[in-house]
Structure formats: C-alpha cells, structure tokens
Design an enzyme around this catalytic site. Structure first.
Site, mmCIF file in Angstrom:
data_model
loop_
_atom_site.group_PDB
_atom_site.id
_atom_site.type_symbol
_atom_site.label_atom_id
_atom_site.label_comp_id
_atom_site.label_asym_id
_atom_site.label_seq_id
_atom_site.Cartn_x
_atom_site.Cartn_y
_atom_site.Cartn_z
ATOM 1 N N GLY B 29 0.795 -1.232 0.000
ATOM 2 C CA GLY B 29 0.000 0.000 0.000
ATOM 3 C C GLY B 29 0.820 1.270 0.000
ATOM 4 N N CYS B 238 -27.420 -8.154 -17.437
ATOM 5 C CA CYS B 238 -26.760 -7.814 -18.700
ATOM 6 C C CYS B 238 -27.700 -8.121 -19.864
ATOM 7 C CB CYS B 238 -25.459 -8.616 -18.846
ATOM 8 S SG CYS B 238 -24.715 -8.481 -20.479
ATOM 9 N N CYS B 241 -25.874 -11.174 -22.034
ATOM 10 C CA CYS B 241 -25.664 -12.519 -21.508
ATOM 11 C C CYS B 241 -26.542 -12.819 -20.300
ATOM 12 C CB CYS B 241 -24.184 -12.747 -21.161
ATOM 13 S SG CYS B 241 -23.651 -11.949 -19.633
ATOM 14 N N CYS B 263 -22.408 -6.149 -19.790
ATOM 15 C CA CYS B 263 -21.218 -6.420 -18.983
ATOM 16 C C CYS B 263 -20.082 -5.516 -19.438
ATOM 17 C CB CYS B 263 -20.742 -7.858 -19.185
ATOM 18 S SG CYS B 263 -21.795 -9.097 -18.472
ATOM 19 N N CYS B 269 -18.559 -11.687 -20.650
ATOM 20 C CA CYS B 269 -19.824 -11.680 -21.371
ATOM 21 C C CYS B 269 -19.785 -12.666 -22.546
ATOM 22 C CB CYS B 269 -20.111 -10.268 -21.878
ATOM 23 S SG CYS B 269 -21.834 -9.955 -22.289
#
Lengths: 187, 283
Positions: B29, B238, B241, B263, B269
């Site tokens: 980090g 979606c 899909c 998507c 997808c």
C-alpha cells in the site's frame, strides 16, 4: 583468475534477468516459499542464487556491502565487472550480502524513514540450509501460515515491530532462494 | 522485434523498476517513488502500467490487456500489440489463460488465481491528493497515519447526498496501515482487492509511483459503522448474456432515450454467451 571474473554472468541478460525476477518477485510476494534461481556461476564463496540476485538487482546505482569472507578479491572483482555496484559500509548500503553472523549487527543498516520507508536496505543472507520448516510466518502474501528455516527469531520479530520501517531479507542456499519482507510476522 | 531491447526498456531501467516493485511488495500500500521513463505513448494512456508490465514480462507469458473491462478498445489493442512486438509474448483475451493482465480501471469478473499478475494503470496514485495538493504534506500524513481528512471527505458525501457518493477510486486501507487509491476501478470491484490469490501491482507513470498488494493481503474499504462501505452496480441484468453478478456499462442506443446495460468485462460476457446464456437484447 582473470577469466573467472569475466565468466559466470547471464549469457542472455535480458531474458535471464526477466525470468530470475519473476522467481524473486514470487518469493517476496509469498514469504516462505522457496524458489530455484539458476543461471549465474559466481566465484566461491558466493552461491549461484545470490549471484543471480546480484546480477538481476544491482548496478552502479546500488551501493553494496560485502560482509565477512565474501569480501574477498574474487567476489569484489566479479561484482565490479558484472554489476559495477559501488562497495560501501553497512550504513550506506542498499544491499548487503553475507552469512547471518557476518552481517551482524542489523542496527548498522538503514531501515528507511517514516516519510520514505522504501529507503531501507535489503539483506541477502547466505545459508547452509533452507527448508520450509521452523519458524511460523503470517502476514501479507501468506494465506494461512507458512514455515521457513530462519537463522534467528528475535531479530525478525524486532524488525517486524518497526513496520513500516525495517529491513527486507532474501535467504539463499545453493541455487535456491526465499524471502522475508518486514511485513511478515514471525513466531 | 530485434530493433528493441527485450520488452522495450533498457536493462538498467528494468532493474530500477524491479527494485521498486520488491519494496512495494514488502510495504503493501505504500507508494514507492521510481524514475518513470518516457514511453512511446502519452501520459494517461497507461505509461505506468506499461513500465511495470515491461519489468515483469518474460517471453513465456500470456498477456492480456483490458480497458474498462474491454479487450477491444484502442488503448488495450495498442498495448497488446506493443508487447507482442517488443517482448514477443503471446496475447489473449481470455482471463483464465493470461499470466499477466494489464488493466485500466477494472478487475476481471473471473476470480484470478495464484501465478497470475494483475498490473493496474494508475492516473493519480495519491488518495489524499484532491484533499491536500502538497506532496510534502500528504507524505507526512501517510508517515503519521493521519487519515482523518479522508473520513471527513466521506462524511461530507453523506451530509450532502445521504450516502457515500464516491463510486470509483474508492479509498481502501491496506493491512491496517496505509490508505491506498485502488486506481479508478468502480467500487463494485473493491471487495476483490483483498485476499486475492494473484499479485497486484500498480504503476503511475506521470506521477512516478509504484505500489503493490501481495496475495492474500487485508484490504478494507473505508466506511462508517452507520454508513458502511457498499459495493454497487446498475440494478439490471446484462442485456447480452443475462448475468446479474457482473459490473455493467450503460450504453445509449438511440436518440430517444433508449439504453441498455451490458457487462463491462467483454471476455466474461462473451464466455457466458458462448455457453448459451442469453439476455433480453441478445441476437
């Protein structure tokens, strides 16, 4: 003598460095895991894994401290030819290499500052044995726990207690390598 | 191919970047400064991610690039071709087949595995920058773990909007120490940052910073007890899909207000459609 100095580097530096780095990065990202690191043939007493580490990480911008019997003519000359790393005292070192006892005391190395904790030394510890047993490791990079044969316990606990400051360690043994960053808790 | 050094950058530059990556992994980090190079593409097009990828790639790798989840945008296609030419890597659009994935602003839907590396393109690596423009001050704030200002910002969101309105680049705390900008990924992706099996590397070219998350690192999205962090997405399936669990892009389809949700992860997808899943707008 002269021929020894010129040989033993990476035959194909770009590709071999890239491959070596992936092993080294995996070792640092997953403390306690042991990785093979071949490709370098440095003069004794430098191990092949330590030699590959130096070839991959060191250049004229990385002050290096040679501890104990590693500070010999053959090793100095090999490092000078293949990396050009300036040899310095522990207090100025970005990297230090030697056996555990020769590297002591750990307080001699820079551990970074609170503004720049990355300005800390990385120690390469040459070991006689390196196995996935012994001390128990937990922390970032470790799903549950890992085990690693460490030369000491208290020193690594004290080092971790300074987080985010502290030293980072590589352990090399023959052509194998493991790592222990300051973020790892050791029991 | 032979006109360039392997992976475009010279060896000394790659060593410098590799050292920064190792320090980044050792201090999860924390943003490690590095000497970012000029790349043959403008800042903002992924120069940080490209330099990290160049330092990490080996010829044996299979490389995937996504831009907002899509494999087929200009940015993704050109970076893929860049490394095909300069590093000789195989490229793919399949998440599961890739060993190194460079991403702009998404984490693939398919869970990543050990052995995979996710490289993020980061525009502004400093999460405190819009609150405190001085680098000298933000550096001190990280050193002293002084992150109160970030909580004030999230609180002001709540005071103004009734909820935390930050929807992307949502700040996280890494291993209880550093507050980190996860790059402008949607906050829907934030829960995937922690405990990931793959290594995550972040490269900011213009800002000259590299940071990292080792696998299985604790990453907590900031929040409050009464206003906890919440991952969100458009509340639709979606249209192509039918997936209800993926992050969706809103697509305007005509000039009379027509729109559809698909998507953002094109590989996810396409894989679902190939497996026979159909949404309301599928052909």
């Amino acid at each position: 003598m002269q021929a020894d100095i010129l040989t033993g580097g990476f035959a194909d530096p770009a590709h071999q460095s890239a491959q070596a780095f992936r092993h080294v990065m995996e070792a640092m990202a997953r403390p306690g895991t042991i990785h093979a690191l071949a490709g370098a043939v440095p003069p004794a007493p430098l191990s092949p894994a330590a030699g590959a580490l130096l070839l991959m990480l060191c250049d004229t911008e990385t002050p290096l401290y040679l501890a104990g019997e590693l500070d010999c003519e053959a090793v100095r000359a090999w490092i000078a030819f293949h990396t050009g790393a300036p040899l310095v005292a522990p207090g100025q070192a970005l990297f230090a290499i030697g056996t555990w006892n020769a590297l002591m005391p750990l307080s001699a190395y820079p551990i970074g500052t609170s503004d720049y904790p990355d300005r800390a030394a990385t120690l390469i510890v040459e070991c006689h044995h390196l196995t996935a047993s012994g001390a128990t490791l937990t922390g970032p990079g470790i799903e549950k726990t890992a085990s690693l044969s460490l030369p000491d316990l208290r020193a690594f606990q004290d080092n971790h207690a300074q987080f985010p400051l502290g030293l980072d360690f590589f352990f090399t043994c023959g052509d194998r390598l493991a790592a222990l960053p300051r973020s790892t808790e050791v029991r | 191919m032979t006109d360039y050094n392997f992976a475009y950058l010279d060896e000394q530059t790659k060593r410098m970047i590799r050292r920064a990556i190792l320090k980044g992994l050792a201090i999860p980090g924390y943003q490690v400064p590095f000497a970012s190079r000029e790349m043959p593409m403008p800042y903002g097009w992924g120069t940080g991610g490209v330099q990290v990828s160049a330092a990490v790639l080996t010829p044996q790798d299979t490389f995937k690039v996504i831009d907002q989840g899509a494999d087929d945008t200009t940015n993704a296609v050109s970076i893929r071709q860049f490394f095909e030419r300069t590093a000789g890597v195989t490229t793919t659009t399949r998440t599961a087949e890739a060993t190194v994935i460079q991403t702009r602003h998404r984490i693939p839907e398919e869970p990543l595995t050990e052995g995979q590396i996710l490289v993020y393109q980061v525009p502004i690596p400093e999460p405190l920058r819009f609150l405190e423009p001085r680098e000298s001050e933000t550096r001190k704030m990280h050193a002293l773990e002084e992150y109160g200002l970030m909580h004030v910002k999230l609180y002001e969101d709540i005071a103004r909007h009734g909820h935390i309105a930050t929807s992307y680049a949502y700040p996280v705390k890494v291993e209880g120490r550093y507050v980190m900008d996860p790059s402008p990924i949607p906050k829907f992706d934030n829960p995937k940052l922690g405990n990931m099996a793959a290594i995550q590397l972040f490269g900011a070219g213009r800002e000259q910073r590299i940071y990292a998350l080792p696998p299985y690192t604790e990453v907590v999205s900031l929040g409050f007890e009464d206003h906890p962090f919440e991952a969100s997405k458009a509340d639709h399936p979606c249209a192509m899909c039918g997936a209800t669990d993926s992050y969706l892009d809103e697509v305007i389809v005509d000039d009379t207000g027509g729109r559809m949700f698909v998507c953002s992860d094109t590989d996810y997808c396409a894989t679902r459609q190939a497996a026979g899943h159909r949404g309301s707008e599928a052909a």
